[in-house]
Design an enzyme around this catalytic site. Structure first.
Site, PDB file in Angstrom:
ATOM      1  N   CYS A   1     -34.716  24.920   6.731  1.00 28.16           N
ATOM      2  CA  CYS A   1     -36.087  24.488   6.461  1.00 28.16           C
ATOM      3  C   CYS A   1     -37.026  25.586   6.937  1.00 28.16           C
ATOM      4  O   CYS A   1     -36.848  26.122   8.033  1.00 28.16           O
ATOM      5  CB  CYS A   1     -36.381  23.179   7.206  1.00 28.16           C
ATOM      6  SG  CYS A   1     -38.089  22.593   7.028  1.00 28.16           S
TER       7      CYS A   1
ATOM      8  N   CYS B   1     -47.792  24.440  12.808  1.00 22.73           N
ATOM      9  CA  CYS B   1     -46.338  24.306  12.732  1.00 22.73           C
ATOM     10  C   CYS B   1     -45.875  22.958  13.270  1.00 22.73           C
ATOM     11  O   CYS B   1     -44.941  22.349  12.737  1.00 22.73           O
ATOM     12  CB  CYS B   1     -45.648  25.454  13.471  1.00 22.73           C
ATOM     13  SG  CYS B   1     -46.048  25.593  15.231  1.00 22.73           S
TER      14      CYS B   1
ATOM     15  N   ASP C   1     -27.043  36.773  17.214  1.00 22.75           N
ATOM     16  CA  ASP C   1     -26.919  35.321  17.169  1.00 22.75           C
ATOM     17  C   ASP C   1     -25.453  34.911  17.301  1.00 22.75           C
ATOM     18  O   ASP C   1     -24.996  33.977  16.656  1.00 22.75           O
ATOM     19  CB  ASP C   1     -27.502  34.801  15.841  1.00 22.75           C
ATOM     20  CG  ASP C   1     -27.714  33.298  15.836  1.00 22.75           C
ATOM     21  OD1 ASP C   1     -27.824  32.719  16.926  1.00 22.75           O
ATOM     22  OD2 ASP C   1     -27.756  32.711  14.734  1.00 22.75           O
TER      23      ASP C   1
END
Length: 355
Positions: A249, A202, A142
């Protein structure tokens, strides 16, 4: 022999010794992903993450990012803390019902995954070199213009869920991804078929409706983006939807049926740190910058800095105040004259929620 299947099996064995749960191999032709990437950028869905637009198509062209790359080794590492209970999804959802409790995303409660994966990917590359001799490589976690989820899905690590994260039937989505770009040809892993079906849990659960379509995320509305990546004021219309989430989140993952199969980490690195789980918003809002730096040393949270930390908690305290948490007002008042205009503005908004 380089490029032979036995070498991949050996790489997988070495990776398991280092705590990785799965290894895959992807090719470097990601041209079919470029149109979707460019459309996403054109729509501005990347928000203030300007680096994504700056690198543009290089994200989809591994051989341009690292010349000589012909294969990509993808690695997966589970991150649920070792003490995670079987009903962890219900436990995490219950935190949302306690407005005075501060919620930090599960992945960020332990050691910074960038450090853990980067070190272990480097060790894996060293061990591969001991087997095959020197080879060109570069590891990423990342940390560069890499189409991480695309490479992972192409290499059999799972499929892209409707929330855009990679999903695996046996491990859900609670894992980190890392890559090693290599200059040796390795046989590509077979991709897996998607298994979301008609489920839209989702999309439906997202507090800010940031998942605008299957596999399409508007980061500008995503709470993870707003509390971590976004540098300025959080849009006022989204603040009430953030609830008591102060860093990240997990809702789209908590609701996912496949995450009942999520695996615990084999490493102590991702165990929840004392001070970041189950604490009150008021207690964390009271941290001085020195205390913030001390408590977040080696944590991914440190990179947002104390100012944004206070901004995030101020929003959560405002939501707690609206929910009837009377002591939230006293905590907020303590920062009403903070030197940062960003903090003062969010504290002012939060105090107004009592009206």
């Amino acid at each position: 022999m380089i490029g032979s299947h036995p070498l991949v099996l050996r790489i997988q064995a070495l990776a398991r010794e280092l705590g990785f749960s799965q290894i895959g191999i992807a090719g470097v032709d990601l041209s079919s992903a470029e149109p979707g990437l460019m459309q996403w950028l054109a729509q501005g869905f990347h928000g203030e993450m300007h680096y994504m637009a700056t690198h543009g198509t290089r994200r989809a062209r591994p051989a341009e990012l690292v010349p000589g790359t012909v294969s990509v080794i993808t690695a997966r590492m589970n991150y649920l803390p070792r003490a995670t209970p079987a009903d962890w999804q219900a436990v995490e959802f219950a935190r949302l019902e306690r407005p005075g409790e501060a919620i930090v995303s599960v992945y960020a409660r332990g050691r910074d995954y960038h450090k853990v994966l980067r070190n272990r990917l480097a060790t894996l590359a060293t061990r591969i070199a001991e087997e095959v001799g020197p080879f060109g490589h570069r590891a990423f976690t990342d940390s560069a213009p890499v189409l991480e989820a695309e490479l992972a899905s192409r290499s059999g690590q799972g499929w892209r869920g409707k929330h855009t994260l990679v999903l695996d039937r046996d491990a859900g989505s609670m894992f980190f991804l890392g890559e090693i770009y290599v200059d040796m040809a390795l046989p590509e892993s077979a991709p897996v078929t998607p298994h979301c079906g008609s489920c839209s849990a989702c999309i439906d659960v997202c507090p800010t409706q940031a998942i605008v379509a299957p596999q399409r995320l508007d980061a500008r509305r995503c709470i993870s983006y707003l509390t971590i990546e976004h540098p300025g004021a959080i849009p006022a219309e989204l603040r009430p939807l953030i609830g008591n989430r102060i860093y990240g989140c997990d809702d789209c993952q908590l609701i996912c049926p496949w995450n009942k199969f999520a695996k615990k980490s084999a490493l102590p690195d991702f165990d929840a740190r004392e001070g970041l789980t189950g604490r009150t918003l008021g207690a964390l809002f009271a941290w001085s910058e020195e205390e913030f730096l001390r408590h977040t040393e080696g944590s991914p949270i440190r990179r947002i800095g104390h100012e944004r930390w206070l901004r995030n908690i101020a929003v959560a305290l405002g939501n707690a105040l609206r929910a009837g948490e009377a002591d939230a007002a006293e905590a907020l008042a303590s920062r009403a004259e903070h030197p940062s205009a960003l903090v003062r503005e969010h504290v002012g908004w939060a105090l107004a929620q009592a009206d």
